[in-house]
Design a protein around this motif. Structure first.
Motif, PDB file in Angstrom:
ATOM      1  N   THR A   5      27.410  32.693 -97.662  1.00 36.55           N
ATOM      2  CA  THR A   5      27.428  33.266 -96.319  1.00 36.55           C
ATOM      3  C   THR A   5      28.850  33.520 -95.853  1.00 36.55           C
ATOM      4  O   THR A   5      29.788  32.896 -96.352  1.00 36.55           O
ATOM      5  N   HIS A   6      28.989  34.442 -94.905  1.00 36.51           N
ATOM      6  CA  HIS A   6      30.279  34.741 -94.270  1.00 36.51           C
ATOM      7  C   HIS A   6      31.386  34.971 -95.304  1.00 36.51           C
ATOM      8  O   HIS A   6      32.497  34.475 -95.165  1.00 36.51           O
ATOM      9  N   GLU A   7      31.058  35.756 -96.332  1.00 37.33           N
ATOM     10  CA  GLU A   7      31.984  35.926 -97.451  1.00 37.33           C
ATOM     11  C   GLU A   7      33.260  36.681 -97.089  1.00 37.33           C
ATOM     12  O   GLU A   7      34.259  36.571 -97.799  1.00 37.33           O
ATOM     13  N   ILE A   9      34.936  36.347 -94.092  1.00 38.59           N
ATOM     14  CA  ILE A   9      35.610  35.703 -92.961  1.00 38.59           C
ATOM     15  C   ILE A   9      37.088  35.478 -93.282  1.00 38.59           C
ATOM     16  O   ILE A   9      37.456  35.231 -94.425  1.00 38.59           O
ATOM     17  N   CYS A  14      39.648  30.790 -89.452  1.00 41.24           N
ATOM     18  CA  CYS A  14      38.443  29.968 -89.290  1.00 41.24           C
ATOM     19  C   CYS A  14      38.405  28.752 -90.209  1.00 41.24           C
ATOM     20  O   CYS A  14      37.495  27.945 -90.106  1.00 41.24           O
ATOM     21  N   TYR A  54      31.982  28.150 -88.261  1.00 39.02           N
ATOM     22  CA  TYR A  54      32.030  28.456 -89.691  1.00 39.02           C
ATOM     23  C   TYR A  54      31.526  27.270 -90.512  1.00 39.02           C
ATOM     24  O   TYR A  54      30.737  27.443 -91.451  1.00 39.02           O
ATOM     25  N   MET A  57      27.781  27.246 -90.288  1.00 37.99           N
ATOM     26  CA  MET A  57      27.183  28.300 -91.125  1.00 37.99           C
ATOM     27  C   MET A  57      27.198  27.901 -92.601  1.00 37.99           C
ATOM     28  O   MET A  57      26.223  28.107 -93.322  1.00 37.99           O
ATOM     29  N   HIS A 124      19.193  40.684 -92.727  1.00 34.50           N
ATOM     30  CA  HIS A 124      20.471  40.650 -92.017  1.00 34.50           C
ATOM     31  C   HIS A 124      20.280  41.182 -90.602  1.00 34.50           C
ATOM     32  O   HIS A 124      19.543  42.148 -90.394  1.00 34.50           O
TER      33      HIS A 124
END
Length: 129
Positions: A5-7, A9, A14, A54, A57, A124
């Motif tokens: 996830t959140h690749e 960011i 963060c 973050y 997540m 998504h």
């Protein structure tokens, strides 16, 4: 450590994942000058919240995880040069809804504490937008 996830960011803003496991994560962030809210070097709370978000997540670690809500408390100020550690632990999981507790510390002192409500959506959130 497989991150799903959140690749994209910005980890300089963060935090950098230290560990990611099912239902938990640890993230490390060094507070830099571009995070300062004023001339004293006080770090804006948004960066600390972003780090905690973050970490939450990552503890769910699903490509479609989103934040639905949060209850948070800032307990002590952070300043440029501080190294923060966020530790996230899943408190509840019903498959779709996850409740994640996150504590952020600096030199052993908790500076932020929050509970994050996260959902895993079927697709998504921007699919079809």
């Amino acid at each position: 450590m497989n991150i799903n996830t959140h690749e994209n960011i910005d980890q300089s803003l963060c935090g950098e994942p230290v560990s990611v496991a099912e239902g938990s994560s640890e993230v490390r962030l060094t507070c830099t000058g571009n995070m300062a809210a004023d001339g004293s070097g006080l770090v804006h709370g948004g960066f600390i919240f972003g780090m905690a978000d973050y970490a939450a997540m990552l503890s769910v670690n699903h490509p479609n995880v989103v934040l639905a809500g949060a209850e948070s408390r800032f307990l002590k100020p952070s300043q440029v040069g501080d190294v923060l550690i966020a530790k996230a632990h899943e408190q509840e999981n019903d498959g779709r809804k996850h409740i994640i507790k996150v504590d952020v510390s600096c030199n052993g002192d908790v500076v932020f504490s929050g509970t994050f409500t996260c959902f895993v959506t079927k697709e998504h959130v921007l699919a079809g937008a």
